[in-house]
Scaffold this motif. Sequence first.
Motif, PDB file in Angstrom:
ATOM      1  N   GLU A 137      95.392  96.627 106.183  1.00 18.16           N
ATOM      2  CA  GLU A 137      95.962  97.625 107.237  1.00 18.16           C
ATOM      3  C   GLU A 137      95.681  98.872 106.755  1.00 18.16           C
ATOM      4  O   GLU A 137      94.851  99.576 107.436  1.00 18.16           O
ATOM      5  N   TYR A 138      95.533  99.090 105.592  1.00 18.66           N
ATOM      6  CA  TYR A 138      94.814 100.331 104.615  1.00 18.66           C
ATOM      7  C   TYR A 138      93.373 100.428 104.849  1.00 18.66           C
ATOM      8  O   TYR A 138      92.895 101.304 105.445  1.00 18.66           O
ATOM      9  N   ASP A 139      92.478  99.266 104.848  1.00 20.79           N
ATOM     10  CA  ASP A 139      90.988  99.345 105.157  1.00 20.79           C
ATOM     11  C   ASP A 139      90.911  99.628 106.650  1.00 20.79           C
ATOM     12  O   ASP A 139      90.118 100.304 106.761  1.00 20.79           O
ATOM     13  N   GLU A 140      91.731  98.998 107.398  1.00 24.00           N
ATOM     14  CA  GLU A 140      91.561  99.512 108.809  1.00 24.00           C
ATOM     15  C   GLU A 140      91.613 100.952 109.095  1.00 24.00           C
ATOM     16  O   GLU A 140      91.138 101.404 109.817  1.00 24.00           O
ATOM     17  N   GLN A 141      92.743 101.587 108.501  1.00 14.77           N
ATOM     18  CA  GLN A 141      92.835 102.948 108.793  1.00 14.77           C
ATOM     19  C   GLN A 141      91.720 103.555 108.019  1.00 14.77           C
ATOM     20  O   GLN A 141      91.610 104.833 108.640  1.00 14.77           O
ATOM     21  N   VAL A 142      91.399 103.228 107.136  1.00 10.64           N
ATOM     22  CA  VAL A 142      89.871 104.067 106.506  1.00 10.64           C
ATOM     23  C   VAL A 142      88.928 103.852 107.229  1.00 10.64           C
ATOM     24  O   VAL A 142      88.399 105.112 107.779  1.00 10.64           O
ATOM     25  N   ASP A 160      89.126 103.459 110.755  1.00 11.17           N
ATOM     26  CA  ASP A 160      89.269 104.432 111.811  1.00 11.17           C
ATOM     27  C   ASP A 160      89.203 105.889 111.557  1.00 11.17           C
ATOM     28  O   ASP A 160      88.424 106.382 112.301  1.00 11.17           O
ATOM     29  N   ALA A 161      89.616 106.278 110.330  1.00 10.05           N
ATOM     30  CA  ALA A 161      89.291 107.680 110.015  1.00 10.05           C
ATOM     31  C   ALA A 161      87.760 107.961 109.802  1.00 10.05           C
ATOM     32  O   ALA A 161      87.363 109.039 110.245  1.00 10.05           O
ATOM     33  N   ARG A 162      87.198 107.022 109.269  1.00  6.01           N
ATOM     34  CA  ARG A 162      85.642 107.361 109.167  1.00  6.01           C
ATOM     35  C   ARG A 162      84.943 107.296 110.444  1.00  6.01           C
ATOM     36  O   ARG A 162      84.051 108.164 110.806  1.00  6.01           O
TER      37      ARG A 162
END
Length: 100
Positions: A14-19, A21-23
């Motif tokens: 989930e953290y990797d997906e958020q990163v 998405d932000a990128r």
Amino acid sequence: MNAHPDSDSDIQEEYDEQVLDARRARWTASGTGGLLALAGLAAAVLRLSGTAPTLVPAAYAFGAAVCVLAAVLGSRGRTRRALWLLIVGVMVMAWGDQFD
């Protein structure tokens, strides 16, 4: 003890997906800002060489400058502010075009 042995990996995913998405949001904001700035500058140059009133190319140039600022903010992670600045920049360009 963890109830689920995969909970740490789920959190990491989930953290990797958020990163990601932000990128993606940063790239989108900076790319759109750059593209709109180039379009505004091109329109300003074209209108400056024509018979349009001085306000028209000035509005395009100012709108392009606002879009450049939005691209810079977007690349720094301020994507909401960048979005609003993109909207303002395009509105200024459209407003200036009404005087032609």
